[in-house]
Design a protein around this motif. Sequence first.
Motif, PDB file in Angstrom:
ATOM      1  N   GLU A 108      -1.718   5.625 -25.435  1.00  0.00           N
ATOM      2  CA  GLU A 108      -3.038   6.216 -25.672  1.00  0.00           C
ATOM      3  C   GLU A 108      -3.678   6.639 -24.352  1.00  0.00           C
ATOM      4  OE1 GLU A 108      -4.437   3.925 -29.786  1.00  0.00           O
ATOM      5  OE2 GLU A 108      -5.099   3.167 -27.833  1.00  0.00           O
ATOM      6  N   ALA A 109      -3.536   5.800 -23.333  1.00  0.00           N
ATOM      7  CA  ALA A 109      -4.101   6.133 -22.021  1.00  0.00           C
ATOM      8  C   ALA A 109      -3.424   7.368 -21.436  1.00  0.00           C
ATOM      9  CB  ALA A 109      -3.962   4.945 -21.073  1.00  0.00           C
ATOM     10  N   LEU A 110      -2.096   7.440 -21.532  1.00  0.00           N
ATOM     11  CA  LEU A 110      -1.382   8.610 -21.034  1.00  0.00           C
ATOM     12  C   LEU A 110      -1.821   9.860 -21.787  1.00  0.00           C
ATOM     13  CD1 LEU A 110       0.768   9.994 -19.291  1.00  0.00           C
ATOM     14  CD2 LEU A 110       2.467   9.330 -21.021  1.00  0.00           C
ATOM     15  N   ALA A 111      -1.906   9.764 -23.102  1.00  0.00           N
ATOM     16  CA  ALA A 111      -2.315  10.918 -23.904  1.00  0.00           C
ATOM     17  C   ALA A 111      -3.706  11.401 -23.484  1.00  0.00           C
ATOM     18  CB  ALA A 111      -2.298  10.560 -25.389  1.00  0.00           C
ATOM     19  N   ARG A 112      -4.641  10.468 -23.294  1.00  0.00           N
ATOM     20  CA  ARG A 112      -5.994  10.853 -22.856  1.00  0.00           C
ATOM     21  C   ARG A 112      -5.950  11.583 -21.526  1.00  0.00           C
ATOM     22  NH1 ARG A 112      -7.417   5.807 -24.770  1.00  0.00           N
ATOM     23  NH2 ARG A 112      -7.309   4.894 -22.688  1.00  0.00           N
ATOM     24  N   GLU A 113      -5.171  11.069 -20.589  1.00  0.00           N
ATOM     25  CA  GLU A 113      -5.106  11.685 -19.257  1.00  0.00           C
ATOM     26  C   GLU A 113      -4.509  13.091 -19.319  1.00  0.00           C
ATOM     27  OE1 GLU A 113      -6.702  10.671 -16.851  1.00  0.00           O
ATOM     28  OE2 GLU A 113      -6.968   8.532 -17.170  1.00  0.00           O
ATOM     29  N   LEU A 114      -3.683  13.343 -20.326  1.00  0.00           N
ATOM     30  CA  LEU A 114      -3.039  14.655 -20.461  1.00  0.00           C
ATOM     31  C   LEU A 114      -3.781  15.570 -21.432  1.00  0.00           C
ATOM     32  CD1 LEU A 114       0.730  13.585 -20.576  1.00  0.00           C
ATOM     33  CD2 LEU A 114      -0.716  14.062 -18.579  1.00  0.00           C
TER      34      LEU A 114
ATOM     35  N   ALA B  23      -3.433   9.801 -12.301  1.00  0.00           N
ATOM     36  CA  ALA B  23      -2.385   8.849 -11.911  1.00  0.00           C
ATOM     37  C   ALA B  23      -2.994   7.517 -11.488  1.00  0.00           C
ATOM     38  CB  ALA B  23      -1.531   9.436 -10.783  1.00  0.00           C
ATOM     39  N   TRP B  24      -4.109   7.561 -10.764  1.00  0.00           N
ATOM     40  CA  TRP B  24      -4.800   6.324 -10.365  1.00  0.00           C
ATOM     41  C   TRP B  24      -5.251   5.528 -11.587  1.00  0.00           C
ATOM     42  CZ3 TRP B  24      -6.500   3.665  -5.957  1.00  0.00           C
ATOM     43  CH2 TRP B  24      -6.042   4.187  -4.734  1.00  0.00           C
ATOM     44  N   ARG B  25      -5.918   6.211 -12.524  1.00  0.00           N
ATOM     45  CA  ARG B  25      -6.430   5.500 -13.704  1.00  0.00           C
ATOM     46  C   ARG B  25      -5.289   4.916 -14.540  1.00  0.00           C
ATOM     47  NH1 ARG B  25     -10.080   9.955 -13.540  1.00  0.00           N
ATOM     48  NH2 ARG B  25      -8.708  11.126 -14.954  1.00  0.00           N
ATOM     49  N   LEU B  26      -4.234   5.695 -14.714  1.00  0.00           N
ATOM     50  CA  LEU B  26      -3.115   5.249 -15.533  1.00  0.00           C
ATOM     51  C   LEU B  26      -2.418   4.038 -14.912  1.00  0.00           C
ATOM     52  CD1 LEU B  26      -1.428   5.801 -18.071  1.00  0.00           C
ATOM     53  CD2 LEU B  26       0.000   7.316 -16.661  1.00  0.00           C
ATOM     54  N   THR B  27      -2.143   4.096 -13.613  1.00  0.00           N
ATOM     55  CA  THR B  27      -1.457   2.968 -12.975  1.00  0.00           C
ATOM     56  C   THR B  27      -2.359   1.744 -12.920  1.00  0.00           C
ATOM     57  OG1 THR B  27      -2.007   3.825 -10.777  1.00  0.00           O
ATOM     58  CG2 THR B  27       0.175   4.355 -11.642  1.00  0.00           C
TER      59      THR B  27
ATOM     60  N   ARG C 226       0.828  -1.207   0.000  1.00  0.00           N
ATOM     61  CA  ARG C 226       0.000   0.000   0.000  1.00  0.00           C
ATOM     62  C   ARG C 226       0.867   1.264   0.000  1.00  0.00           C
ATOM     63  NH1 ARG C 226      -3.308  -0.436   4.781  1.00  0.00           N
ATOM     64  NH2 ARG C 226      -4.806  -1.579   3.529  1.00  0.00           N
ATOM     65  N   ASP C 227       1.927   1.249   0.806  1.00  0.00           N
ATOM     66  CA  ASP C 227       2.812   2.411   0.876  1.00  0.00           C
ATOM     67  C   ASP C 227       3.509   2.645  -0.468  1.00  0.00           C
ATOM     68  OD1 ASP C 227       4.296   4.510   2.360  1.00  0.00           O
ATOM     69  OD2 ASP C 227       6.007   3.214   1.911  1.00  0.00           O
ATOM     70  N   PHE C 228       4.004   1.560  -1.075  1.00  0.00           N
ATOM     71  CA  PHE C 228       4.657   1.656  -2.378  1.00  0.00           C
ATOM     72  C   PHE C 228       3.690   2.221  -3.409  1.00  0.00           C
ATOM     73  CE2 PHE C 228       5.541  -0.756  -6.423  1.00  0.00           C
ATOM     74  CZ  PHE C 228       6.631  -0.015  -6.811  1.00  0.00           C
ATOM     75  N   ASP C 229       2.478   1.717  -3.429  1.00  0.00           N
ATOM     76  CA  ASP C 229       1.467   2.167  -4.387  1.00  0.00           C
ATOM     77  C   ASP C 229       1.154   3.648  -4.195  1.00  0.00           C
ATOM     78  OD1 ASP C 229      -0.602   1.337  -6.438  1.00  0.00           O
ATOM     79  OD2 ASP C 229      -1.908   2.156  -4.888  1.00  0.00           O
ATOM     80  N   ARG C 230       1.002   4.060  -2.950  1.00  0.00           N
ATOM     81  CA  ARG C 230       0.691   5.468  -2.640  1.00  0.00           C
ATOM     82  C   ARG C 230       1.822   6.383  -3.110  1.00  0.00           C
ATOM     83  NH1 ARG C 230       2.594   8.636   0.829  1.00  0.00           N
ATOM     84  NH2 ARG C 230       3.636   7.019   2.029  1.00  0.00           N
TER      85      ARG C 230
ATOM     86  N   LYS D 158       2.037   6.613  -7.025  1.00  0.00           N
ATOM     87  CA  LYS D 158       1.008   7.507  -7.571  1.00  0.00           C
ATOM     88  C   LYS D 158       1.326   8.965  -7.251  1.00  0.00           C
ATOM     89  CE  LYS D 158      -2.928   4.308  -7.639  1.00  0.00           C
ATOM     90  NZ  LYS D 158      -2.297   3.031  -7.337  1.00  0.00           N
ATOM     91  N   ALA D 159       1.880   9.220  -6.072  1.00  0.00           N
ATOM     92  CA  ALA D 159       2.228  10.596  -5.692  1.00  0.00           C
ATOM     93  C   ALA D 159       3.299  11.169  -6.623  1.00  0.00           C
ATOM     94  CB  ALA D 159       2.707  10.656  -4.241  1.00  0.00           C
ATOM     95  N   GLU D 160       4.274  10.355  -7.007  1.00  0.00           N
ATOM     96  CA  GLU D 160       5.323  10.819  -7.931  1.00  0.00           C
ATOM     97  C   GLU D 160       4.725  11.198  -9.283  1.00  0.00           C
ATOM     98  OE1 GLU D 160       8.537  11.334  -7.325  1.00  0.00           O
ATOM     99  OE2 GLU D 160       8.535  10.532  -5.287  1.00  0.00           O
ATOM    100  N   LEU D 161       3.853  10.341  -9.824  1.00  0.00           N
ATOM    101  CA  LEU D 161       3.220  10.645 -11.106  1.00  0.00           C
ATOM    102  C   LEU D 161       2.308  11.864 -10.990  1.00  0.00           C
ATOM    103  CD1 LEU D 161       2.255   7.089 -12.424  1.00  0.00           C
ATOM    104  CD2 LEU D 161       4.138   8.535 -13.185  1.00  0.00           C
ATOM    105  N   THR D 162       1.564  11.937  -9.892  1.00  0.00           N
ATOM    106  CA  THR D 162       0.658  13.073  -9.677  1.00  0.00           C
ATOM    107  C   THR D 162       1.417  14.385  -9.696  1.00  0.00           C
ATOM    108  OG1 THR D 162      -0.896  11.719  -8.400  1.00  0.00           O
ATOM    109  CG2 THR D 162      -0.988  14.098  -8.040  1.00  0.00           C
ATOM    110  N   ALA D 163       2.566  14.419  -9.029  1.00  0.00           N
ATOM    111  CA  ALA D 163       3.348  15.656  -8.942  1.00  0.00           C
ATOM    112  C   ALA D 163       3.799  16.131 -10.321  1.00  0.00           C
ATOM    113  CB  ALA D 163       4.554  15.447  -8.028  1.00  0.00           C
ATOM    114  N   VAL D 164       4.249  15.220 -11.172  1.00  0.00           N
ATOM    115  CA  VAL D 164       4.713  15.623 -12.500  1.00  0.00           C
ATOM    116  C   VAL D 164       3.534  16.013 -13.387  1.00  0.00           C
ATOM    117  CG1 VAL D 164       5.990  14.900 -14.565  1.00  0.00           C
ATOM    118  CG2 VAL D 164       6.816  14.264 -12.293  1.00  0.00           C
ATOM    119  N   MET D 165       2.416  15.322 -13.243  1.00  0.00           N
ATOM    120  CA  MET D 165       1.217  15.711 -14.004  1.00  0.00           C
ATOM    121  C   MET D 165       0.763  17.118 -13.592  1.00  0.00           C
ATOM    122  SD  MET D 165      -1.022  12.221 -14.146  1.00  0.00           S
ATOM    123  CE  MET D 165      -0.609  10.890 -15.271  1.00  0.00           C
ATOM    124  N   ALA D 166       0.782  17.392 -12.300  1.00  0.00           N
ATOM    125  CA  ALA D 166       0.388  18.727 -11.822  1.00  0.00           C
ATOM    126  C   ALA D 166       1.368  19.785 -12.325  1.00  0.00           C
ATOM    127  CB  ALA D 166       0.329  18.731 -10.295  1.00  0.00           C
TER     128      ALA D 166
END
Length: 199
Positions: free
Chosen positions: A181-187, A149-153, A117-121, A124-132
């Motif tokens: 394609e999923a990454l592009a949609r999210e962005l 980040a949740w949907r992509l992972t 759970r900690d690894f997963d959290r 996702k936080a790392e990806l979230t930060a770069v997306m933001a």
Amino acid sequence: MAQRQEELLRAAVEQIEVRGVAAVRIADVASALGVSNALVLYHFSSKEKLVAAAFAYAAEGDLAHLRKILGRRTSAVRRLRTAVRWYAPTGQAKGWRLWIEGWAAALREPALREVSRDFDRRWKAELTAVMAEGAAAGEFHCADPSSAAWRLTALLDGLGVQMTSYAGSLGRATMLVWAEEALARELGLDREALTGQSA
């Protein structure tokens, strides 16, 4: 002592990849290094503690690599695409076998569940930060980086399970197209704009 513990953790990860969490024994780890069971138990008092520590060790290595990718001095789009291409399963990656084993065992092992759970959290936080960061810089539109980040992972993890558990059911090229394609949609980009960025 730290070096010996790291050797034991590396050996435990290798044995889990080969034998699985349920089948791996303290004796397997000891034998792989040519040491006694007592030495392994000195550092990790039970199989459960050894397994949880081995997964934490593997997770830290994966997170360090992700941070290296996401910390590069380039656009957020390029960093995210590179991260997705690295994380996306190839069907041969040992890491996917390890994590599928871990997810299954975490259903019954509280210590392993916490590590997972900690690894997963944190992932996702790392990806979230770069997306933001990329959204704030106007590189792309992403109204909710955390949800993205949740949907992509979730997609990448699902592809990892499919490709690892059912080898040959999905080609690597197809899987990479779907991931991009999923990454592009999210962005809020089209895939051509995404793939026009060098990885």
